[in-house]
Design an enzyme around this catalytic site. Sequence first.
Site, PDB file in Angstrom:
ATOM      1  N   SER A 173       0.830  -1.203   0.000  1.00 32.38           N
ATOM      2  CA  SER A 173       0.000   0.000   0.000  1.00 32.38           C
ATOM      3  C   SER A 173       0.865   1.253   0.000  1.00 32.38           C
ATOM      4  O   SER A 173       1.947   1.257   0.585  1.00 32.38           O
ATOM      5  CB  SER A 173      -0.871  -0.021   1.259  1.00 32.38           C
ATOM      6  N   TYR A 233      -1.492  -0.966  10.265  1.00 30.68           N
ATOM      7  CA  TYR A 233      -1.553  -1.433   8.869  1.00 30.68           C
ATOM      8  C   TYR A 233      -0.444  -0.768   8.042  1.00 30.68           C
ATOM      9  O   TYR A 233       0.248  -1.435   7.259  1.00 30.68           O
ATOM     10  CB  TYR A 233      -2.937  -1.077   8.316  1.00 30.68           C
TER      11      TYR A 233
HETATM   12  P1  NDP Z   1     -10.356  -8.413   1.679  1.00 33.10           P
HETATM   13  O1  NDP Z   1     -10.556  -8.239   3.133  1.00 33.10           O
HETATM   14  O2  NDP Z   1     -11.517  -8.532   0.783  1.00 33.10           O
HETATM   15  O3  NDP Z   1      -9.403  -9.666   1.401  1.00 33.10           O
HETATM   16  C1  NDP Z   1      -8.375 -10.031   2.246  1.00 33.10           C
HETATM   17  C2  NDP Z   1      -8.143 -11.499   2.052  1.00 33.10           C
HETATM   18  O4  NDP Z   1      -7.044 -11.910   2.879  1.00 33.10           O
HETATM   19  C3  NDP Z   1      -9.351 -12.358   2.457  1.00 33.10           C
HETATM   20  O5  NDP Z   1      -9.496 -13.400   1.539  1.00 33.10           O
HETATM   21  C4  NDP Z   1      -8.931 -12.885   3.823  1.00 33.10           C
HETATM   22  O6  NDP Z   1      -9.536 -14.090   4.181  1.00 33.10           O
HETATM   23  C5  NDP Z   1      -7.451 -13.093   3.548  1.00 33.10           C
HETATM   24  N1  NDP Z   1      -6.682 -13.356   4.762  1.00 33.10           N
HETATM   25  C6  NDP Z   1      -6.619 -12.639   5.902  1.00 33.10           C
HETATM   26  N2  NDP Z   1      -5.829 -13.263   6.791  1.00 33.10           N
HETATM   27  C7  NDP Z   1      -5.379 -14.403   6.211  1.00 33.10           C
HETATM   28  C8  NDP Z   1      -4.549 -15.460   6.611  1.00 33.10           C
HETATM   29  N3  NDP Z   1      -4.018 -15.522   7.834  1.00 33.10           N
HETATM   30  N4  NDP Z   1      -4.284 -16.458   5.735  1.00 33.10           N
HETATM   31  C9  NDP Z   1      -4.817 -16.430   4.492  1.00 33.10           C
HETATM   32  N5  NDP Z   1      -5.648 -15.477   4.056  1.00 33.10           N
HETATM   33  C10 NDP Z   1      -5.919 -14.468   4.908  1.00 33.10           C
HETATM   34  O7  NDP Z   1      -9.460  -7.175   1.263  1.00 33.10           O
HETATM   35  P2  NDP Z   1      -8.798  -6.695  -0.110  1.00 33.10           P
HETATM   36  O8  NDP Z   1      -9.166  -7.575  -1.237  1.00 33.10           O
HETATM   37  O9  NDP Z   1      -9.045  -5.257  -0.195  1.00 33.10           O
HETATM   38  O10 NDP Z   1      -7.253  -6.868   0.247  1.00 33.10           O
HETATM   39  C11 NDP Z   1      -6.343  -7.643  -0.507  1.00 33.10           C
HETATM   40  C12 NDP Z   1      -4.952  -7.079  -0.292  1.00 33.10           C
HETATM   41  O11 NDP Z   1      -4.890  -5.747  -0.833  1.00 33.10           O
HETATM   42  C13 NDP Z   1      -4.527  -6.960   1.168  1.00 33.10           C
HETATM   43  O12 NDP Z   1      -3.176  -7.307   1.304  1.00 33.10           O
HETATM   44  C14 NDP Z   1      -4.706  -5.476   1.441  1.00 33.10           C
HETATM   45  O13 NDP Z   1      -3.900  -5.029   2.503  1.00 33.10           O
HETATM   46  C15 NDP Z   1      -4.301  -4.881   0.116  1.00 33.10           C
HETATM   47  N6  NDP Z   1      -4.767  -3.525  -0.098  1.00 33.10           N
HETATM   48  C16 NDP Z   1      -6.101  -3.254  -0.193  1.00 33.10           C
HETATM   49  C17 NDP Z   1      -6.526  -1.956  -0.391  1.00 33.10           C
HETATM   50  C18 NDP Z   1      -7.959  -1.609  -0.525  1.00 33.10           C
HETATM   51  O14 NDP Z   1      -8.276  -0.399  -0.710  1.00 33.10           O
HETATM   52  N7  NDP Z   1      -8.896  -2.547  -0.456  1.00 33.10           N
HETATM   53  C19 NDP Z   1      -5.565  -0.839  -0.506  1.00 33.10           C
HETATM   54  C20 NDP Z   1      -4.182  -1.243  -0.424  1.00 33.10           C
HETATM   55  C21 NDP Z   1      -3.819  -2.540  -0.225  1.00 33.10           C
HETATM   56  P3  NDP Z   1     -10.963 -14.139   4.977  1.00 33.10           P
HETATM   57  O15 NDP Z   1     -12.020 -13.906   3.919  1.00 33.10           O
HETATM   58  O16 NDP Z   1     -10.991 -15.502   5.556  1.00 33.10           O
HETATM   59  O17 NDP Z   1     -10.929 -13.046   5.995  1.00 33.10           O
END
Ligand code: NDP
Length: 314
Positions: A173, A233
């Site tokens: 990010s 974060y």
């Molecule tokens: P979501 O919350 O939709 O997705 C996050 C995913 O990570 C989910 O599938 C979640 O699983 C999974 N997850 C969390 N912990 C674990 C773990 N221990 N092992 C395996 N999987 C895990 O968010 P986003 O799609 O937005 O985020 C995806 C990535 O993008 C992240 O790294 C986030 O930090 C990054 N990001 C997102 C931004 C945004 O604006 N949305 C901006 C900048 C970066 P579960 O469904 O079980 O919780």
Amino acid sequence: MVGSKEKLKEKRDKRLQEISLLRTIPYSDHQRWWTSETVAVVTGANRGIGFEMVRQLAGHGLTVILTSRDENVGVEAAKVLQEGGFNVDFHRLDILDSSSIQEFCKWIKEKYGFVDVLINNAGVNYNVGTNNSVEFSHMVISTNYYGTKNIIKAMIPLMRLASQGARIVNVTSRLGRLKGRHSKLENEAVRAKLIDVDSLTEETVDKTASEFLKQVEEGTWESGGWPHSFTDYSVSKMAVNAYTRVLAKELSERPEGEKINVNCFCPGWVKTAMTGYAGNISAEDGADTGVWLALLPDQAITGKFFAERREINF
Ligand code: NDP
């Protein structure tokens, strides 16, 4: 008069439009280094940006392993894509659980033998809007930084050695930036340590994460010069950015034909569960730069940070 915020928004919207057009241009045979035998793994792919990256990569003809920490949810997500004719497989993977990582690697080795692309997308954030609690800092740093590092270390021995280089893409990010007008870090000592890639080590990154967590435990983090919003974060993503550079340096020392390129990107502010669906772009747009990086025909790019298909400063 148009304000600087409006100008920035205009610029960003224009770039997003350009990218959606770029996405419609098919890769030529010359650019396509991959085949249907090319294996990509995406972590945390049951929803959001991860799910979208699986869909887009499978759309480009790769075999994609959709992973999720929850078996049922992951199977359902994979089914949606399989029914749409995509070559998507599923396996459970919790990046916080070393036995889950081991089991996953064993399965990959037995079923596929190797991986060409690893996308580290799994992540957590417990703050929405202006709320800035550090209550879940341990979980945030453990998942986003240490979890990502652990899966990378476990997967590197399984990455297929090829002339175009295997690829690791870390989803990070802009909140973790160290310099420029977007940087929210005020701690000069931390900035100086993390910015100098020549002297940067994994130990320095670990120590920075530990120092932050120690200050959280001691209740002194607010005067520590850490970013003021989404603090835990932002620190976690700062650590992944720094680790990306350390790892890229280490992996670039490998002989030709054994290289692994590692880069990171910011997807933008995306409408997913993580933002309470309050972002300003879709998961499809947010996934774009990750997919583009994973498929880059140019093999020499490593240790860089990207957003909207362009290199940005760490
Ligand atoms: P979501 O919350 O939709 O997705 C996050 C995913 O990570 C989910 O599938 C979640 O699983 C999974 N997850 C969390 N912990 C674990 C773990 N221990 N092992 C395996 N999987 C895990 O968010 P986003 O799609 O937005 O985020 C995806 C990535 O993008 C992240 O790294 C986030 O930090 C990054 N990001 C997102 C931004 C945004 O604006 N949305 C901006 C900048 C970066 P579960 O469904 O079980 O919780």
